[in-house]
Design a protein around this motif. Sequence first.
Motif, short mmCIF file in Angstrom:
data_model
loop_
_atom_site.label_atom_id
_atom_site.label_comp_id
_atom_site.label_asym_id
_atom_site.label_seq_id
_atom_site.Cartn_x
_atom_site.Cartn_y
_atom_site.Cartn_z
N ASP A 147 -141.31 39.87 45.24
CA ASP A 147 -140.76 41.86 45.81
C ASP A 147 -141.11 41.84 44.49
N HIS A 148 -142.61 42.52 44.34
CA HIS A 148 -143.71 42.76 43.38
C HIS A 148 -144.03 44.17 43.73
N LYS B 140 -135.94 42.32 38.38
CA LYS B 140 -135.75 43.80 38.24
C LYS B 140 -136.37 44.12 36.70
N LYS C 110 -143.19 56.50 41.67
CA LYS C 110 -143.45 54.99 41.92
C LYS C 110 -142.47 53.88 41.19
N GLU D 81 -136.04 50.62 40.61
CA GLU D 81 -134.49 50.86 41.31
C GLU D 81 -134.36 49.56 42.99
N SER D 82 -135.36 49.78 43.18
CA SER D 82 -135.50 48.79 44.46
C SER D 82 -134.73 47.13 44.59
N GLY D 83 -135.20 46.68 43.08
CA GLY D 83 -135.22 45.62 42.51
C GLY D 83 -136.78 44.81 42.64
N LYS D 84 -137.33 45.97 42.48
CA LYS D 84 -139.03 45.22 42.32
C LYS D 84 -139.39 45.12 41.47
N PRO E 3 -138.81 54.07 41.27
CA PRO E 3 -138.17 53.93 42.44
C PRO E 3 -138.49 52.30 42.81
N ALA E 4 -139.27 51.73 42.08
CA ALA E 4 -139.67 50.90 42.84
C ALA E 4 -138.64 49.34 42.18
#
Length: 202
Positions: free
Chosen positions: A33-34, A3, A78, A84-87, A81-82
């Motif tokens: 995940d990225h 993250k 972008k 915060e979603s763990g990306k 949010p990315a």
Amino acid sequence: MLKKFITIEGGEGCGKSTLCLRLNEMLNELNIDHIITREPGGIKASEEMREIIFGNILERKSEVLLFAAARNEHLLQKIIPALESGKLVICDRYVDSSLAYQGYAQGLGIDEVLNINQYVIGDNFPHITFWLDMEVEEALARITNEREINHYDQKAVKFHEDVRAGYQILMERYPERFIKLDATKSIDELAKIVIEKLICLK
């Protein structure tokens, strides 16, 4: 889970965009995940601002404000949010480009440009900034019509030398997050170094 917010910086022709493409391939192979994004741009509104910035010769302050506006939308829509979603987020240019280009090379002042951008980004600085560094004339010789050409590419060598000097100042100011890479290395070598550093951040 990674993250982290990672940026790739450097002058024209240093290979940032090519490195981002290779990193995308390697991260997919590792099932990490990225997202890979860029500035100015990354979302529709910011890409449209990019066209305005690079399609016109603007007064320096106007240019700084447009970069900041594009950054604000990109960050809100972008990047945050990315994260915060763990990306893992890898961005081709970010605030350090404004500081090196407009702040130092164009003479507006690093602190003055930072103040404008601080209002936009708050504490959303990169966890790591990889600075691709190489001799200016060698970097400029790499530029071909195969990539997007903008008015920065056509500036005098002195401007690009000032950009490089600006990045050196930033590295000295932010040693906790700046990592300097030899941009003359192959893209695979550079990508491997970056991936190894990122894995250590887990």
